[in-house]
Design a protein around this motif. Structure first.
Motif, short mmCIF file in Angstrom:
data_model
loop_
_atom_site.label_atom_id
_atom_site.label_comp_id
_atom_site.label_asym_id
_atom_site.label_seq_id
_atom_site.Cartn_x
_atom_site.Cartn_y
_atom_site.Cartn_z
N GLY A 85 4.21 2.87 -11.77
CA GLY A 85 3.44 3.97 -11.20
C GLY A 85 1.97 3.88 -11.56
O GLY A 85 1.09 4.15 -10.72
N ARG A 86 1.70 3.49 -12.81
CA ARG A 86 0.32 3.37 -13.24
C ARG A 86 -0.38 2.23 -12.49
O ARG A 86 -1.53 2.36 -12.07
N ALA A 87 0.34 1.13 -12.30
CA ALA A 87 -0.23 0.02 -11.54
C ALA A 87 -0.49 0.43 -10.09
O ALA A 87 -1.50 0.04 -9.49
N HIS A 88 0.43 1.21 -9.54
CA HIS A 88 0.29 1.70 -8.17
C HIS A 88 -1.00 2.50 -8.02
O HIS A 88 -1.80 2.28 -7.09
N ASP A 141 1.94 7.21 -0.90
CA ASP A 141 3.30 7.70 -1.14
C ASP A 141 3.20 9.19 -1.43
O ASP A 141 3.46 9.64 -2.55
N TYR A 142 2.79 9.95 -0.42
CA TYR A 142 2.56 11.38 -0.64
C TYR A 142 3.80 12.05 -1.19
O TYR A 142 4.88 11.96 -0.63
N GLY A 143 3.56 12.74 -2.32
CA GLY A 143 4.70 13.41 -2.89
C GLY A 143 4.39 14.51 -3.90
O GLY A 143 5.10 14.62 -4.87
N PRO A 144 3.34 15.31 -3.74
CA PRO A 144 2.40 15.42 -2.62
C PRO A 144 1.12 14.59 -2.77
O PRO A 144 0.29 14.57 -1.86
N TRP A 145 0.97 13.90 -3.91
CA TRP A 145 -0.29 13.19 -4.15
C TRP A 145 -0.19 11.74 -3.67
O TRP A 145 0.89 11.30 -3.26
N CYS A 147 0.05 8.87 -4.89
CA CYS A 147 1.02 7.95 -5.49
C CYS A 147 2.28 8.67 -5.96
O CYS A 147 2.93 8.26 -6.92
N GLY A 148 2.61 9.76 -5.30
CA GLY A 148 3.84 10.47 -5.65
C GLY A 148 3.59 11.84 -6.22
O GLY A 148 2.71 12.58 -5.78
N GLU A 149 4.35 12.19 -7.25
CA GLU A 149 4.32 13.55 -7.80
C GLU A 149 3.08 13.83 -8.64
O GLU A 149 2.72 14.99 -8.82
N ASP A 150 2.46 12.81 -9.17
CA ASP A 150 1.41 13.00 -10.16
C ASP A 150 0.01 12.83 -9.57
O ASP A 150 -0.29 11.81 -8.93
N PHE A 151 -0.84 13.83 -9.78
CA PHE A 151 -2.26 13.68 -9.46
C PHE A 151 -2.83 12.58 -10.34
O PHE A 151 -2.62 12.58 -11.55
N SER A 152 -3.55 11.64 -9.73
CA SER A 152 -3.95 10.45 -10.48
C SER A 152 -5.36 10.01 -10.12
O SER A 152 -6.04 10.62 -9.28
N SER A 153 -5.77 8.93 -10.76
CA SER A 153 -7.08 8.35 -10.49
C SER A 153 -7.23 7.95 -9.03
O SER A 153 -8.35 7.94 -8.49
N ALA A 154 -6.13 7.62 -8.36
CA ALA A 154 -6.19 7.29 -6.93
C ALA A 154 -6.63 8.51 -6.13
O ALA A 154 -7.43 8.39 -5.18
N ASP A 155 -6.14 9.68 -6.48
CA ASP A 155 -6.54 10.91 -5.80
C ASP A 155 -8.00 11.23 -6.08
O ASP A 155 -8.72 11.72 -5.20
N ILE A 156 -8.44 10.94 -7.30
CA ILE A 156 -9.86 11.16 -7.63
C ILE A 156 -10.75 10.28 -6.77
O ILE A 156 -11.76 10.73 -6.21
N SER A 157 -10.38 9.01 -6.63
CA SER A 157 -11.16 8.11 -5.77
C SER A 157 -11.21 8.63 -4.34
O SER A 157 -12.27 8.68 -3.71
N ALA A 158 -10.04 9.02 -3.82
CA ALA A 158 -9.99 9.53 -2.45
C ALA A 158 -10.84 10.79 -2.29
O ALA A 158 -11.55 10.95 -1.28
N ALA A 159 -10.79 11.67 -3.28
CA ALA A 159 -11.56 12.91 -3.21
C ALA A 159 -13.06 12.67 -3.18
O ALA A 159 -13.81 13.46 -2.59
#
Length: 217
Positions: A85-88, A141-145, A147-159
């Motif tokens: 998940g972290r790699a994702h 992999d919206y779930g809802p974020w 990469c899944g259930e966890d808000f992550s650095s990927a969401d920060i980049s997208a934001a």
């Protein structure tokens, strides 16, 4: 206290800002422009923003700063709990930076500062960003974020990337070059519900309004 140097018009700066807010870390924002002056180069060797200063130690590059924050403040993690998940999350964040934001930077700088564009730059950016968005879509992999259930650095980049490029490309090209990002509007609506994101977006808009006003003086 962490000192964050940079400006709210930089998506890279806003990445670090959202991460700091998410982790509940006390920090001070210091408005700073990129520079090749020796004093700034001593803290950011390429003269870029953002950079941070912690107890007299300076660090540059937004991705490095986010990794440091994970090490320094692990309890409010911005990465999923499993190695895969972290790699994702890291992969998607890197692809957003490298293949969506980076190709659009010449257009973004032209829109903000009037920097000159090379012949064919607009079409090249449009094609590269479209390809980058399609590549990122394979990893969502919206779930809802992202990469899944966890808000992550990927969401920060997208934001930090999607709204900035939408605003720029609509003004400059009359279209949103990130429109192919899957379920884009619903995802941005979820992001706006994060206090860290909402605050950063609001402060970016205020900074842009003030910047445009100074340009017109």
């Amino acid at each position: 206290m962490i000192k964050l140097y940079g400006a709210a018009l930089s998506p890279y700066y806003n990445k670090v800002k959202i991460a700091l807010l998410e982790k509940g870390v006390n920090f001070q924002e210091i408005l700073t422009a990129p520079s090749q002056q020796e004093e700034l180069l001593a803290k950011s060797p390429m003269g870029k923003i953002p950079f941070v200063e912690v107890g007299g130690h300076a660090m540059a590059e937004s991705s490095v700063i986010l990794e440091w924050l994970e090490d320094a403040y692990p309890t409010a993690s911005l990465l999923p709990p499993t190695p895969n998940g972290r790699a994702h999350a890291r992969q998607l964040s890197a692809m957003l930076d490298l293949y969506v934001l980076m190709p659009a930077l010449p257009l973004y700088r032209h829109w903000l500062f009037g920097s000159p564009l090379e012949a064919g730059a607009i079409e090249a950016a449009r094609q590269q960003v479209t390809r980058g968005v399609a590549a990122c879509a394979q990893l969502l992999d919206y779930g809802p974020w992202a990469c899944g259930e966890d808000f992550s650095s990927a969401d920060i980049s997208a934001a930090c990337i999607l709204p900035a490029l939408e605003q720029m490309s609509k003004a400059l090209l009359g279209e949103d070059i990130t429109a192919g990002f899957p379920d884009r509007e619903a995802y941005l609506q979820r992001l706006s519900g994060r206090r860290s994101v909402n605050r950063t977006w609001s402060e970016r808009e205020a900074a842009l309004t003030a910047f445009r006003a100074r340009q017109q003086q």
